[in-house]
Design a protein around this motif. Sequence first.
Motif, PDB file in Angstrom:
ATOM      1  N   ASP A  61       0.841  -1.208   0.000  1.00  0.00           N
ATOM      2  CA  ASP A  61       0.000   0.000   0.000  1.00  0.00           C
ATOM      3  C   ASP A  61       0.872   1.254   0.000  1.00  0.00           C
ATOM      4  O   ASP A  61       0.571   2.235   0.658  1.00  0.00           O
ATOM      5  CB  ASP A  61      -0.913   0.001   1.230  1.00  0.00           C
ATOM      6  N   CYS A  62       1.971   1.196  -0.750  1.00  0.00           N
ATOM      7  CA  CYS A  62       2.986   2.252  -0.655  1.00  0.00           C
ATOM      8  C   CYS A  62       3.111   3.040  -1.952  1.00  0.00           C
ATOM      9  O   CYS A  62       3.446   2.466  -2.997  1.00  0.00           O
ATOM     10  CB  CYS A  62       4.319   1.615  -0.284  1.00  0.00           C
ATOM     11  N   GLY A  63       2.858   4.345  -1.885  1.00  0.00           N
ATOM     12  CA  GLY A  63       2.944   5.190  -3.066  1.00  0.00           C
ATOM     13  C   GLY A  63       4.297   5.161  -3.755  1.00  0.00           C
ATOM     14  O   GLY A  63       4.376   4.927  -4.961  1.00  0.00           O
ATOM     15  N   PRO A  64       5.405   5.414  -3.037  1.00  0.00           N
ATOM     16  CA  PRO A  64       6.713   5.427  -3.705  1.00  0.00           C
ATOM     17  C   PRO A  64       7.099   4.097  -4.339  1.00  0.00           C
ATOM     18  O   PRO A  64       7.987   4.055  -5.193  1.00  0.00           O
ATOM     19  CB  PRO A  64       7.683   5.778  -2.558  1.00  0.00           C
ATOM     20  N   CYS A  65       6.450   2.998  -3.939  1.00  0.00           N
ATOM     21  CA  CYS A  65       6.749   1.692  -4.549  1.00  0.00           C
ATOM     22  C   CYS A  65       6.006   1.490  -5.868  1.00  0.00           C
ATOM     23  O   CYS A  65       6.383   0.632  -6.668  1.00  0.00           O
ATOM     24  CB  CYS A  65       6.382   0.556  -3.592  1.00  0.00           C
ATOM     25  N   GLU A  66       4.939   2.261  -6.078  1.00  0.00           N
ATOM     26  CA  GLU A  66       4.161   2.084  -7.303  1.00  0.00           C
ATOM     27  C   GLU A  66       4.791   2.887  -8.441  1.00  0.00           C
ATOM     28  O   GLU A  66       5.367   3.946  -8.205  1.00  0.00           O
ATOM     29  CB  GLU A  66       2.725   2.573  -7.082  1.00  0.00           C
ATOM     30  N   GLU A  99      13.407   0.661  -3.934  1.00  0.00           N
ATOM     31  CA  GLU A  99      12.835  -0.445  -3.167  1.00  0.00           C
ATOM     32  C   GLU A  99      12.260   0.081  -1.851  1.00  0.00           C
ATOM     33  O   GLU A  99      12.591   1.174  -1.409  1.00  0.00           O
ATOM     34  CB  GLU A  99      13.901  -1.512  -2.891  1.00  0.00           C
ATOM     35  N   HIS A 100      11.418  -0.730  -1.262  1.00  0.00           N
ATOM     36  CA  HIS A 100      10.710  -0.307  -0.051  1.00  0.00           C
ATOM     37  C   HIS A 100      11.616  -0.404   1.170  1.00  0.00           C
ATOM     38  O   HIS A 100      11.642  -1.403   1.880  1.00  0.00           O
ATOM     39  CB  HIS A 100       9.462  -1.171   0.151  1.00  0.00           C
ATOM     40  N   TRP A 101      12.355   0.672   1.398  1.00  0.00           N
ATOM     41  CA  TRP A 101      13.191   0.748   2.592  1.00  0.00           C
ATOM     42  C   TRP A 101      12.719   1.876   3.466  1.00  0.00           C
ATOM     43  O   TRP A 101      12.313   2.927   2.984  1.00  0.00           O
ATOM     44  CB  TRP A 101      14.656   0.986   2.220  1.00  0.00           C
ATOM     45  N   ALA A 144       5.821   5.961   5.072  1.00  0.00           N
ATOM     46  CA  ALA A 144       6.869   5.276   5.831  1.00  0.00           C
ATOM     47  C   ALA A 144       8.113   5.042   4.974  1.00  0.00           C
ATOM     48  O   ALA A 144       9.235   5.011   5.490  1.00  0.00           O
ATOM     49  CB  ALA A 144       6.342   3.947   6.361  1.00  0.00           C
ATOM     50  N   HIS A 145       7.923   4.876   3.679  1.00  0.00           N
ATOM     51  CA  HIS A 145       9.008   4.658   2.724  1.00  0.00           C
ATOM     52  C   HIS A 145       9.997   5.829   2.828  1.00  0.00           C
ATOM     53  O   HIS A 145       9.595   6.989   2.710  1.00  0.00           O
ATOM     54  CB  HIS A 145       8.375   4.585   1.328  1.00  0.00           C
ATOM     55  N   LEU A 146      11.261   5.527   3.042  1.00  0.00           N
ATOM     56  CA  LEU A 146      12.276   6.575   3.190  1.00  0.00           C
ATOM     57  C   LEU A 146      12.193   7.589   2.046  1.00  0.00           C
ATOM     58  O   LEU A 146      12.182   7.213   0.877  1.00  0.00           O
ATOM     59  CB  LEU A 146      13.667   5.928   3.186  1.00  0.00           C
TER      60      LEU A 146
END
Length: 202
Positions: A61-66, A99-101, A144-146
Amino acid sequence: MSATQHPAESPYHARLPIGERLDATPLTEGLPWAFEQITMRPLEPMLVPEAPRGGESGPEDCGPCEPSAHTIWRDDLWQVRSGWEIGGLPFVGAISPREHWLLEDAPVDVLAAFGPLMQRVSAAVKSIPGVARCHFARWNDGSAHLHLWALARPAGMMQGRGAGLAFWDEILPAMPPEMAEANLRRVAESLASGGGAAFPGR
Ligand SMILES: [Zn+2]
């Protein structure tokens, strides 16, 4: 307050005047070049646990990952996104790992690559006509994504010094679309000249 939330408890919280309207004079005196008068809202209860941020539970559910059409540049490890809506500052962009960090778990190779990238982003943003400085900010309440923010401070704008610059993006008149696009392009192409790809989503 949701059923599961309760006031945060710590020696710090115990001394706060919750419910009182606090004096904003330190803001008008501390940043007198920007503010003449400010009225603070009453200090609200500080409730925990806080609502989860975007991407808190993982990349699902992470914007920066999409994938995003607003990615103006990326390389193997990092990406820069901008241009969601046109503001009054010459450039505002978000820098995040591909990547999701989170800051808490990002591997050293990802973190180490940020130093040189920070230098490149600063140079790219300052290459925009009329820009004197590139300020960086790391707030992490929404996602939450850095991620870090890069903000362009207009040349000669002493009213935009320091942390107050972020507020001006919504206060100054929005740029014309063609100027905003030209600024995005300049930053993207400047970054790509040092490696990575400009506008991978276009
Ligand atoms: Zn993510």
